[in-house]
Design a protein around this motif. Structure first.
Motif, mmCIF file in Angstrom:
data_model
loop_
_atom_site.group_PDB
_atom_site.id
_atom_site.type_symbol
_atom_site.label_atom_id
_atom_site.label_comp_id
_atom_site.label_asym_id
_atom_site.label_seq_id
_atom_site.Cartn_x
_atom_site.Cartn_y
_atom_site.Cartn_z
ATOM 1 N N GLY A 9 61.473 -18.938 6.834
ATOM 2 C CA GLY A 9 60.531 -19.380 5.815
ATOM 3 C C GLY A 9 60.742 -18.746 4.459
ATOM 4 O O GLY A 9 60.566 -19.387 3.428
ATOM 5 N N THR A 10 61.147 -17.478 4.436
ATOM 6 C CA THR A 10 61.316 -16.788 3.158
ATOM 7 C C THR A 10 62.385 -17.433 2.292
ATOM 8 O O THR A 10 62.294 -17.412 1.069
ATOM 9 C CB THR A 10 61.692 -15.317 3.395
ATOM 10 O OG1 THR A 10 62.826 -15.259 4.275
ATOM 11 C CG2 THR A 10 60.539 -14.557 4.032
ATOM 12 N N ILE A 11 63.385 -18.025 2.931
ATOM 13 C CA ILE A 11 64.453 -18.698 2.176
ATOM 14 C C ILE A 11 64.193 -20.196 2.130
ATOM 15 O O ILE A 11 64.280 -20.824 1.072
ATOM 16 C CB ILE A 11 65.825 -18.422 2.823
ATOM 17 C CG1 ILE A 11 66.128 -16.921 2.787
ATOM 18 C CG2 ILE A 11 66.925 -19.217 2.126
ATOM 19 C CD1 ILE A 11 67.402 -16.544 3.510
ATOM 20 N N GLY A 12 63.874 -20.780 3.263
ATOM 21 C CA GLY A 12 63.759 -22.231 3.376
ATOM 22 C C GLY A 12 62.681 -22.841 2.507
ATOM 23 O O GLY A 12 62.764 -24.014 2.135
ATOM 24 N N SER A 13 61.651 -22.054 2.150
ATOM 25 C CA SER A 13 60.590 -22.614 1.317
ATOM 26 C C SER A 13 61.081 -22.932 -0.091
ATOM 27 O O SER A 13 60.592 -23.868 -0.720
ATOM 28 C CB SER A 13 59.418 -21.641 1.241
ATOM 29 O OG SER A 13 59.786 -20.466 0.536
ATOM 30 N N GLY A 14 62.041 -22.146 -0.596
ATOM 31 C CA GLY A 14 62.584 -22.381 -1.938
ATOM 32 C C GLY A 14 61.538 -22.287 -3.030
ATOM 33 O O GLY A 14 61.670 -22.903 -4.084
ATOM 34 N N ALA A 15 60.498 -21.501 -2.784
ATOM 35 C CA ALA A 15 59.369 -21.463 -3.720
ATOM 36 C C ALA A 15 59.734 -20.838 -5.060
ATOM 37 O O ALA A 15 59.183 -21.207 -6.099
ATOM 38 C CB ALA A 15 58.210 -20.706 -3.085
ATOM 39 N N GLY A 16 60.639 -19.895 -5.052
ATOM 40 C CA GLY A 16 61.020 -19.241 -6.303
ATOM 41 C C GLY A 16 62.432 -18.701 -6.202
ATOM 42 O O GLY A 16 63.008 -18.599 -5.116
ATOM 43 N N ALA A 17 63.001 -18.346 -7.357
ATOM 44 C CA ALA A 17 64.352 -17.788 -7.385
ATOM 45 C C ALA A 17 64.369 -16.460 -6.634
ATOM 46 O O ALA A 17 63.467 -15.630 -6.791
ATOM 47 C CB ALA A 17 64.815 -17.602 -8.816
ATOM 48 N N THR A 18 65.359 -16.274 -5.789
ATOM 49 C CA THR A 18 65.479 -15.066 -4.984
ATOM 50 C C THR A 18 66.921 -14.603 -4.993
ATOM 51 O O THR A 18 67.841 -15.425 -5.052
ATOM 52 C CB THR A 18 65.051 -15.340 -3.526
ATOM 53 O OG1 THR A 18 63.754 -15.928 -3.510
ATOM 54 C CG2 THR A 18 65.021 -14.056 -2.703
ATOM 55 N N THR A 19 67.120 -13.318 -4.957
ATOM 56 C CA THR A 19 68.462 -12.763 -4.846
ATOM 57 C C THR A 19 68.524 -11.874 -3.617
ATOM 58 O O THR A 19 67.734 -10.933 -3.483
ATOM 59 C CB THR A 19 68.848 -11.957 -6.095
ATOM 60 O OG1 THR A 19 68.807 -12.804 -7.243
ATOM 61 C CG2 THR A 19 70.258 -11.381 -5.962
ATOM 62 N N LEU A 20 69.425 -12.199 -2.709
ATOM 63 C CA LEU A 20 69.614 -11.440 -1.478
ATOM 64 C C LEU A 20 71.110 -11.243 -1.238
ATOM 65 O O LEU A 20 71.937 -12.035 -1.711
ATOM 66 C CB LEU A 20 69.021 -12.178 -0.281
ATOM 67 C CG LEU A 20 67.494 -12.369 -0.223
ATOM 68 C CD1 LEU A 20 67.156 -13.298 0.929
ATOM 69 C CD2 LEU A 20 66.785 -11.044 -0.072
ATOM 70 N N SER A 21 71.453 -10.236 -0.486
ATOM 71 C CA SER A 21 72.842 -10.089 -0.068
ATOM 72 C C SER A 21 73.165 -11.142 0.990
ATOM 73 O O SER A 21 72.268 -11.658 1.660
ATOM 74 C CB SER A 21 73.090 -8.685 0.497
ATOM 75 O OG SER A 21 72.394 -8.531 1.729
ATOM 76 N N ALA A 22 74.449 -11.444 1.146
ATOM 77 C CA ALA A 22 74.860 -12.395 2.181
ATOM 78 C C ALA A 22 74.456 -11.895 3.558
ATOM 79 O O ALA A 22 74.024 -12.669 4.418
ATOM 80 C CB ALA A 22 76.376 -12.615 2.110
ATOM 81 N N GLU A 23 74.541 -10.577 3.756
ATOM 82 C CA GLU A 23 74.152 -10.005 5.044
ATOM 83 C C GLU A 23 72.666 -10.194 5.301
ATOM 84 O O GLU A 23 72.251 -10.489 6.434
ATOM 85 C CB GLU A 23 74.500 -8.519 5.091
ATOM 86 C CG GLU A 23 74.192 -7.883 6.437
ATOM 87 C CD GLU A 23 74.577 -6.410 6.506
ATOM 88 O OE1 GLU A 23 74.421 -5.813 7.589
ATOM 89 O OE2 GLU A 23 75.035 -5.865 5.489
ATOM 90 N N ALA A 24 71.843 -10.043 4.252
ATOM 91 C CA ALA A 24 70.392 -10.232 4.416
ATOM 92 C C ALA A 24 70.071 -11.677 4.760
ATOM 93 O O ALA A 24 69.134 -11.950 5.536
ATOM 94 C CB ALA A 24 69.667 -9.798 3.151
#
Length: 252
Positions: free
Chosen positions: A176-191
């Protein structure tokens, strides 16, 4: 009188023998129904390899001629922000708000993969099949290309290949944290990989690979056995993005 009594007794014995013959099961017919019609498997028993079930209880067709599948999930906002996707009105029109969509379900071998195989099916995918996939694969051009390059190597008909594609997509829980696409997010590929493995018990980091377009998350690729269970895929994992900071474009 004794003579008549003998005839009567003989007649009664004949009737009894006839009745007994009719009631006795025929030796050529099984005495238990299960010898001809196997009983239903006990509840909770795993389905056979040829009768896997999707979430709706339907049988999932099993492909042949390759080792496993790669389900490639494209992050649609990143595609639509690219020069390639900007002109795609089916997927990137102003009223389209897709997150993860299916790029393709790719038959894969332990080393390399087949492509553009000979098939008895037509090259063109009928609208009736294609448009039924628009909620997860929103472009006829994409659907047709994926069939010709990858689906033709699955050993399945067009109908069964795309039914399997949908079942594979529905087998994945999108974090949900990624799939929602609610706002711009920056994460590592591993995360990003961790978010998928946490959401999908049985999926390991050796079975998921991230694809980046520069600094942007482009795709998440997940390896599945032909029965759509999770598996590791070292070759694909080695080629994955290892960026320490990956931008996830929001859904607009």
């Amino acid at each position: 009188m004794k003579r008549y009594a003998g005839f009567i007794a003989l007649g009664l014995l004949s009737l009894a023998a006839l009745w007994f013959a009719q009631e006795k099961p025929s030796p050529s017919r099984p005495s238990n129904d299960w010898t001809m019609y196997p009983p239903t498997a006990p509840a909770g028993s795993p389905p056979s390899d040829n009768a896997r079930r999707d979430e709706g209880g339907r049988s999932v067709p099993r492909g042949a001629g390759f080792d496993f599948y790669v389900l490639s999930l494209s992050w649609s906002p990143a595609f639509c922000a690219s020069s390639e996707g900007s002109g795609n009105r089916q997927q990137c029109g102003s009223d389209r708000r897709y997150g993860f969509v299916v790029h393709g379900l790719w038959p894969q071998n332990e080393n390399g993969y087949p492509e553009f195989c000979r098939s008895s099916e037509p090259d063109r995918v009928p609208d009736a099949i294609g448009r039924s996939l628009f909620d997860i694969m929103p472009s006829m051009g994409l659907i047709g290309h994926q069939w010709r390059k990858h689906g033709s190597c699955s050993g399945l008909s067009q109908k069964d290949y795309f039914a399997t594609t949908r079942a594979a997509f529905e087998a994945i829980r999108l974090p949900g944290t990624i799939g929602s696409g609610a706002g711009a997010t920056t994460l590592s590929a591993e995360a990003i990989e961790t978010s998928f493995t946490d959401a999908n018990p049985g999926l390991s980091k050796r079975g998921v690979s991230i694809s980046c377009d520069g600094r942007r998350l482009e795709e998440v690729r997940i390896c599945l056995n032909r029965d759509l269970t999770f598996r590791d895929c070292p070759e694909l994992d080695r080629r994955g993005c290892r960026a320490s900071a990956t931008e996830i474009v929001p859904i607009r």
